[in-house]
Every structure is written in C-alpha cells, then in structure tokens.
Design a protein around this motif. Structure first.
Motif, PDB file in Angstrom:
ATOM      1  N   ARG A   1       0.821  -1.212   0.000  1.00 49.74           N
ATOM      2  CA  ARG A   1       0.000   0.000   0.000  1.00 49.74           C
ATOM      3  C   ARG A   1       0.852   1.257   0.000  1.00 49.74           C
ATOM      4  O   ARG A   1       0.381   2.328  -0.324  1.00 49.74           O
ATOM      5  N   LEU A   2       2.100   1.120   0.446  1.00 49.56           N
ATOM      6  CA  LEU A   2       2.985   2.279   0.505  1.00 49.56           C
ATOM      7  C   LEU A   2       3.472   2.622  -0.902  1.00 49.56           C
ATOM      8  O   LEU A   2       4.129   1.821  -1.562  1.00 49.56           O
ATOM      9  N   SER A   3       3.124   3.818  -1.361  1.00 50.80           N
ATOM     10  CA  SER A   3       3.530   4.274  -2.694  1.00 50.80           C
ATOM     11  C   SER A   3       4.777   5.144  -2.593  1.00 50.80           C
ATOM     12  O   SER A   3       4.878   6.002  -1.723  1.00 50.80           O
ATOM     13  N   ARG A   4       5.715   4.862  -3.490  1.00 46.38           N
ATOM     14  CA  ARG A   4       6.934   5.671  -3.549  1.00 46.38           C
ATOM     15  C   ARG A   4       6.771   6.832  -4.530  1.00 46.38           C
ATOM     16  O   ARG A   4       7.705   7.606  -4.737  1.00 46.38           O
ATOM     17  N   ASP A   5       5.605   6.938  -5.125  1.00 45.70           N
ATOM     18  CA  ASP A   5       5.350   7.999  -6.106  1.00 45.70           C
ATOM     19  C   ASP A   5       4.822   9.237  -5.384  1.00 45.70           C
ATOM     20  O   ASP A   5       3.619   9.375  -5.159  1.00 45.70           O
ATOM     21  N   PHE A   6       5.720  10.095  -4.987  1.00 47.18           N
ATOM     22  CA  PHE A   6       5.326  11.357  -4.360  1.00 47.18           C
ATOM     23  C   PHE A   6       6.299  12.435  -4.821  1.00 47.18           C
ATOM     24  O   PHE A   6       7.371  12.143  -5.367  1.00 47.18           O
ATOM     25  N   VAL A   7       5.918  13.674  -4.604  1.00 49.38           N
ATOM     26  CA  VAL A   7       6.734  14.810  -5.024  1.00 49.38           C
ATOM     27  C   VAL A   7       7.172  15.575  -3.793  1.00 49.38           C
ATOM     28  O   VAL A   7       6.337  16.047  -3.013  1.00 49.38           O
ATOM     29  N   ALA A   8       8.475  15.676  -3.620  1.00 51.10           N
ATOM     30  CA  ALA A   8       9.045  16.452  -2.522  1.00 51.10           C
ATOM     31  C   ALA A   8       9.767  17.661  -3.096  1.00 51.10           C
ATOM     32  O   ALA A   8      10.473  17.560  -4.098  1.00 51.10           O
ATOM     33  N   VAL A   9       9.567  18.816  -2.478  1.00 49.16           N
ATOM     34  CA  VAL A   9      10.188  20.062  -2.942  1.00 49.16           C
ATOM     35  C   VAL A   9      10.861  20.748  -1.761  1.00 49.16           C
ATOM     36  O   VAL A   9      10.588  20.421  -0.597  1.00 49.16           O
ATOM     37  N   GLY A  10      11.736  21.692  -2.058  1.00 45.94           N
ATOM     38  CA  GLY A  10      12.370  22.478  -1.016  1.00 45.94           C
ATOM     39  C   GLY A  10      11.488  23.623  -0.577  1.00 45.94           C
ATOM     40  O   GLY A  10      10.648  24.114  -1.344  1.00 45.94           O
TER      41      GLY A  10
ATOM     42  N   ASP B   1      13.080  20.260   4.397  1.00 43.96           N
ATOM     43  CA  ASP B   1      14.185  21.176   4.652  1.00 43.96           C
ATOM     44  C   ASP B   1      15.451  20.657   3.962  1.00 43.96           C
ATOM     45  O   ASP B   1      15.437  19.570   3.356  1.00 43.96           O
ATOM     46  N   PRO B   2      16.575  21.397   4.023  1.00 44.47           N
ATOM     47  CA  PRO B   2      17.802  20.959   3.339  1.00 44.47           C
ATOM     48  C   PRO B   2      18.296  19.582   3.768  1.00 44.47           C
ATOM     49  O   PRO B   2      18.998  18.905   3.015  1.00 44.47           O
ATOM     50  N   ASP B   3      17.908  19.143   4.958  1.00 46.23           N
ATOM     51  CA  ASP B   3      18.320  17.811   5.432  1.00 46.23           C
ATOM     52  C   ASP B   3      17.340  16.715   5.052  1.00 46.23           C
ATOM     53  O   ASP B   3      17.488  15.558   5.464  1.00 46.23           O
ATOM     54  N   GLY B   4      16.310  17.077   4.278  1.00 43.77           N
ATOM     55  CA  GLY B   4      15.343  16.096   3.813  1.00 43.77           C
ATOM     56  C   GLY B   4      14.225  15.788   4.775  1.00 43.77           C
ATOM     57  O   GLY B   4      13.443  14.865   4.543  1.00 43.77           O
ATOM     58  N   ARG B   5      14.101  16.527   5.863  1.00 43.12           N
ATOM     59  CA  ARG B   5      13.032  16.281   6.829  1.00 43.12           C
ATOM     60  C   ARG B   5      11.747  16.977   6.388  1.00 43.12           C
ATOM     61  O   ARG B   5      11.770  18.105   5.914  1.00 43.12           O
ATOM     62  N   LEU B   6      10.650  16.305   6.597  1.00 44.01           N
ATOM     63  CA  LEU B   6       9.338  16.827   6.208  1.00 44.01           C
ATOM     64  C   LEU B   6       8.938  17.970   7.127  1.00 44.01           C
ATOM     65  O   LEU B   6       8.862  17.796   8.351  1.00 44.01           O
ATOM     66  N   VAL B   7       8.672  19.133   6.544  1.00 43.74           N
ATOM     67  CA  VAL B   7       8.335  20.306   7.355  1.00 43.74           C
ATOM     68  C   VAL B   7       7.017  20.956   6.940  1.00 43.74           C
ATOM     69  O   VAL B   7       6.517  21.840   7.629  1.00 43.74           O
ATOM     70  N   GLY B   8       6.445  20.545   5.816  1.00 42.44           N
ATOM     71  CA  GLY B   8       5.209  21.182   5.375  1.00 42.44           C
ATOM     72  C   GLY B   8       4.548  20.426   4.244  1.00 42.44           C
ATOM     73  O   GLY B   8       5.138  19.512   3.655  1.00 42.44           O
TER      74      GLY B   8
END
Length: 331
Positions: free
Chosen positions: A15-24, A52-59
């Motif tokens: 069920r876990l999809s790797r298709d997502f979009v991450a932006v800075g 963030d620059p370290d790849g952590r989800l912030v928003g």
C-alpha cells in the motif's frame, strides 16, 4: 517473528507508494510544478511535500493551492506546517483511523528521522484492505449534509412521499409565519419606505448578513451536540467572533450606504441595525440548539428556521424604527 502489527506495517506493505513529489521550502511554485510534471509514475498528485535541506518533512501544500498560486511564490509561504503524518511502522488499524478521522486523500509516511519514505493514498488503502471505510465515511458525510439542511438522518430510507411531506411541513410553517410577520412590519413602515426609497434597496443586504451569521453559529452549536462535546468557552468565543465579524460587515455596508444618502444619518442607522441584528442572530444561533436539545427536539431541524425567522423580524423592526426616527423625521 514479529507481532501481527509489525508484519502488516506500512514499510512491509504494497500500500505504501513511492510515487510522491518532494520540494524544497525555498522552491518557487513554478519549480514545484515542474517537478510534478517530471515525476515518473505519478498519475494523481494530491499533495506536494516540503522538506528542509536535510530532507526532513516540514510542510505540505495541496496541489490545488499550487495551481492557483503565482509562479514566483515560494513554497514556504504556501505550505501548512502542521503536517498529519504516519510513522513507517504504522499498523493497519492506525492507517484506517487516520483516514476516517482526518479524511485526507493521502498521508505522508516518515521514518524515525522525519524523512518522508512514501505516501499512502485512500484509493489504494480502501481497495486493498477496507471495503467498509467508504461506507462509514459516506454515511457520516450524508448525515452531516442532511442535518445541515434540516432533514433527519434516515430521510433517504423513507419511501412514502406523504410521510416525507408531513415531516417537513411544520418547519415550513415557521418560515411562512416569519415571512408574514416580516410583511406586516414592512406594511407598518410603508410610509417610511415611500419617503426614503433607498431604505428598501438595502433590506436584502441587512437581512442576509444576520441570516448568514446566525446559521453559522447554529451549525457550531449543533455540531457540538452531535459530537457530545459541549465547550461553553468555545460557544462564547464563537458568539463574540461572529458579532465582531457582523460589526465589520456593518461598517462596510454603512460606507456603501453613504454613497446613496445625502447625510450621515442613514449610514449610521445601517451600522447600528446590522450590528444589533448580527449580534442577536449569533446569540440565538448559539443558544437555541441547546434549548431544543433539552426538550428533545432535533436541534438541526428546529433551530435554524427559528433563528432565521426571529432574527429577520427583529432586524426589520430595528432597521425601520431607526430609519423612521433618525432619518425620515430628522430627529
């Protein structure tokens, strides 16, 4: 061997999809949209995840918000920082609870360092694991819609048109009575309208504001009763906030009234009448659902018609009285 929850965690699930979009966070909307277009295998993008620059989800930014924003705007100015996210080891039960509780279309899944590792979408989850989820959500939504328009939850199951009509007719009588009383008040002040025609032009605006704010506070109080969680402090805040909103609206209408009136008397009347009527409507909307609940009358069905009828007539009477004494008679 791990526990059943561990064996069915998201990381071990298809069920876990790797298709997502991450932006800075400092990316522009144009850059984010370009990443969405370039992302492979992404047919449906509900949300864009800011890291963030370290790849952590912030928003998180809903895709519809990206589409409506200007290309130069930064993600940091658009994103919601309170992100509802799932841990990578979340069991099936927690995922189901999230979809039922928050009703989002997708949730980001993060590891122990808050880095996004995938997303779980409602379509994949429901199709694979929980055929009952949509039934539960659909039932809640249907019930909320029915209550909002003043119908009982089981209305869709009723097959007899006469029974349906008899259920709805009593509250139509409330509307008819309120309308007739409003017509009577207008007739009493007929001379006032004849001497100052602009009074009639602003009647719809004066009424719609009190009606709108009254229905809003009614919905809040009725929702508290439905959830069996009554917060008196929140009710007071709702009345105060709604009254202040009505005062702001009254100021705007008064400025518009100044364009049609030779003196300040008419704008002042507009301001006072709308302020009083919206405050009254907000108070009635907050109190009446609890009153009807105490007498075992459905607050959704009973309170809204009465709030509209009472606020409309008191608004009209106040408006006409002030116009008559402060404007027409020049007092």
């Amino acid at each position: 061997m791990g526990s059943p929850d561990e064996e069915h965690s998201l990381l071990r699930s298809d069920r876990l999809s790797r298709d997502f979009v991450a932006v800075g966070t400092e990316d522009t909307v144009a850059q984010a949209l370009e990443k969405i277009r370039a992302a492979p295998g992404t047919n449906e993008i509900f949300y864009c995840y800011a890291c963030d620059p370290d790849g952590r989800l912030v928003g998180v930014v809903p895709s519809r918000k990206l589409i409506r924003a200007s290309p130069e705007e930064r993600i940091s100015s658009l994103m919601f920082t309170r992100v509802v996210k799932l841990p990578a080891d979340a069991p099936d039960s927690l995922v189901e609870d999230f979809f039922v509780t928050y009703r989002f279309l997708a949730f980001p899944v993060v590891d122990t360092e808050n880095r996004i590792v995938g997303v779980v979408e409602v379509s994949n989850f429901v199709d694979t694991f929980s055929d009952t989820l949509f039934d539960e959500v659909e039932g809640r939504v249907r019930g909320e819609v029915y209550r909002f328009v003043g119908l009982p939850d089981n209305e869709s199951k009723e097959k007899r048109p006469l029974v349906m009509a008899l259920r709805r007719f009593p509250w139509l009588l409330v509307n008819i009575g309120g309308g007739f009383l409003a017509a009577t008040i207008s007739r009493i002040f007929e001379r006032t309208v004849e001497e100052l025609v602009v009074v009639a032009a602003f009647i719809p605006m004066v009424l719609v504001l009190s009606e709108s704010l009254g229905v809003q506070t009614t919905a809040v109080s009725a929702s508290m009763l439905a959830e069996k969680h009554v917060d008196k402090l929140q009710v007071r805040r709702e009345v105060l906030g709604t009254s202040l909103a009505g005062m702001m609206a009254a100021a705007v209408v008064a400025l518009l009234g100044r364009l049609y009136a030779p003196s300040l008397a008419f704008p002042i009347v507009l301001f006072i009448a709308i302020t009083l009527s919206t405050t009254l409507a907000a108070s009635l909307g907050a109190v009446l659902p609890f009153l009807f609940h105490r007498f075992r009358v459905d607050p959704h069905m009973a309170s809204a018609p009465l709030v509209l009828a009472i606020s409309d007539n008191i608004t009209l009477f106040t408006y006409f009285t002030l116009v008559t004494h402060l404007v027409v008679r020049g007092v």
